[in-house]
Design an enzyme around this catalytic site. Structure first.
Site, short mmCIF file in Angstrom:
data_model
loop_
_atom_site.label_atom_id
_atom_site.label_comp_id
_atom_site.label_asym_id
_atom_site.label_seq_id
_atom_site.Cartn_x
_atom_site.Cartn_y
_atom_site.Cartn_z
N TYR A 199 3.46 5.91 -1.41
CA TYR A 199 2.64 7.00 -1.95
C TYR A 199 3.46 7.99 -2.77
CZ TYR A 199 -0.77 5.04 1.23
OH TYR A 199 -1.62 4.17 1.87
N HIS B 24 1.60 4.26 10.54
CA HIS B 24 2.56 3.30 10.00
C HIS B 24 3.68 3.07 11.01
CE1 HIS B 24 1.40 4.07 5.51
NE2 HIS B 24 0.62 3.19 6.10
N HIS C 270 -10.44 1.02 2.35
CA HIS C 270 -9.00 1.27 2.32
C HIS C 270 -8.62 2.20 1.16
CE1 HIS C 270 -5.56 0.00 4.70
NE2 HIS C 270 -4.82 0.07 3.61
N LYS D 203 -3.20 -1.12 14.18
CA LYS D 203 -2.45 -2.28 13.72
C LYS D 203 -1.28 -2.54 14.66
CE LYS D 203 -0.60 -4.22 9.43
NZ LYS D 203 -0.34 -3.94 8.00
N ARG E 99 -8.03 2.76 9.34
CA ARG E 99 -8.19 1.44 8.73
C ARG E 99 -9.61 0.93 9.02
NH1 ARG E 99 -3.10 1.29 11.34
NH2 ARG E 99 -1.32 1.02 9.91
N ARG F 111 -8.52 5.57 2.54
CA ARG F 111 -7.26 5.78 3.28
C ARG F 111 -6.11 6.07 2.32
NH1 ARG F 111 -4.36 4.29 8.11
NH2 ARG F 111 -2.53 3.01 7.68
#
Length: 320
Positions: free
Chosen positions: A309, A300, A274, A199, A174, A277
């Site tokens: 995705y 994640h 992003h 994150k 990220r 990514r």
């Protein structure tokens, strides 16, 4: 946001506890504020339907609530809720059920509610060929022109820009993860990148393949020492002035590479960090990597975040 008032004290506590849980995990201030507000709507729905204890909640009730949500009007703009708004409610529902599981309040099976297609369009990604063009563009630096800086300085910039693509595409970091990256976070012997604070304050280890490792080694050992002024500087990305390259400047370097290509389609895309990514995720999935591995690679917190995705791949296949 609807102004709903909960009468059930247990539900009031759950909302406050969920907010505290998000805060402790290090979520953004906007997330800590908005997600509990969305969950208040769920709890209010339970109250109105005489479901007075959280242990009565199950996935079927959540789905019924979500279907009602899709039918209700937008209080501010009129009409139905946008797909983007519905996805924010879905994010809250997925996080809330995670909270319930992790705190032992109730064990629910994983939700299987599909994300709504974003009203603003599909997620922007690059093709593998377009990514190659960006890498190629790193080598287009000034030559045989009188500059205040010698040619080897621009060669160092080229190696740094190549490392930018490698960190955000090849390693899938990220924006903030890449900005905070330190030189010592990369273990060249073990071929691993350590994301110390991703994150929600989660750390992870990202494997680096041989080609990407070569790009990073060239920058660290050949390019970075030319750019840096203070040898004690630990930041991975160094700017032209010899100090840490700011996050906005990293994004600008990507835009410069985009415009250096001679591909009109690529130049018209909204290429951001992003997007790199998103691109590596779709490319790995298209090449057969299991969804669970991609989820760990991206950092994640749940598999649901990665499943978007699979829908993107399906949409791309339909357009062929």
């Amino acid at each position: 946001m609807r102004k709903l008032h909960l009468k059930n004290e247990n539900y009031q506590y759950l909302e406050a506890s969920f907010k505290e849980w998000l805060d402790i995990l290090g979520y953004a201030e906007s997330t800590v504020y908005n997600l509990p507000n969305h969950i208040r709507e769920l709890l209010y729905y339970l109250e109105q339907n005489n479901i007075n204890h959280i242990k009565q909640l199950d996935n079927q009730i959540i789905k019924e609530y979500y279907n009602c949500l899709k039918l209700r009007s937008n209080d501010r703009k009129g009409g139905a809720l946008s797909n983007g708004s519905l996805n924010k409610h879905l994010q809250a529902l997925y996080k809330f059920t995670d909270y319930l599981r992790q705190n032992g309040r109730i064990i629910l099976p994983k939700l299987t509610i599909d994300w709504e297609q974003d009203d603003t369009g599909t997620i922007e990604t690059l093709t593998p060929q377009e990514v190659k063009l960006l890498y190629k563009a790193t080598r287009y630096y000034p030559r045989n022109v009188k500059h205040a800086k010698p040619e080897y300085f621009f060669e160092a910039i080229a190696l740094r820009d190549c490392a930018i693509l490698t960190i955000f595409y090849g390693c899938g970091l990220r924006r903030n993860e890449g900005y905070h990256l330190q030189v010592n976070d990369i273990n060249f012997d073990r071929q691993i990148l350590h994301v110390r604070k991703g994150k929600a304050n989660k750390e992870r280890f990202v494997p680096i393949n041989k080609m990407n490792l070569n790009y990073l080694e060239e920058y660290v050992y050949d390019g970075r020492p030319i750019l840096i002024k203070d040898k004690t500087e630990s930041a991975f990305f160094i700017g032209e002035r010899g100090k840490q390259l700011m996050a906005q400047s990293i994004a600008i370097r990507l835009k410069i590479l985009q415009q250096r290509t001679d591909d009109i389609v690529l130049q018209e895309k909204n290429v951001r960090l992003h997007v790199l990514r998103h691109s590596i995720a779709t490319h790995l999935l298209a090449n057969g990597m299991p969804l669970e591995n991609i989820s760990r690679f991206l950092g994640h917190t749940s598999l649901e975040s990665t499943q978007i995705y699979t829908h993107l791949i399906a949409q791309q296949d339909e357009n062929l």
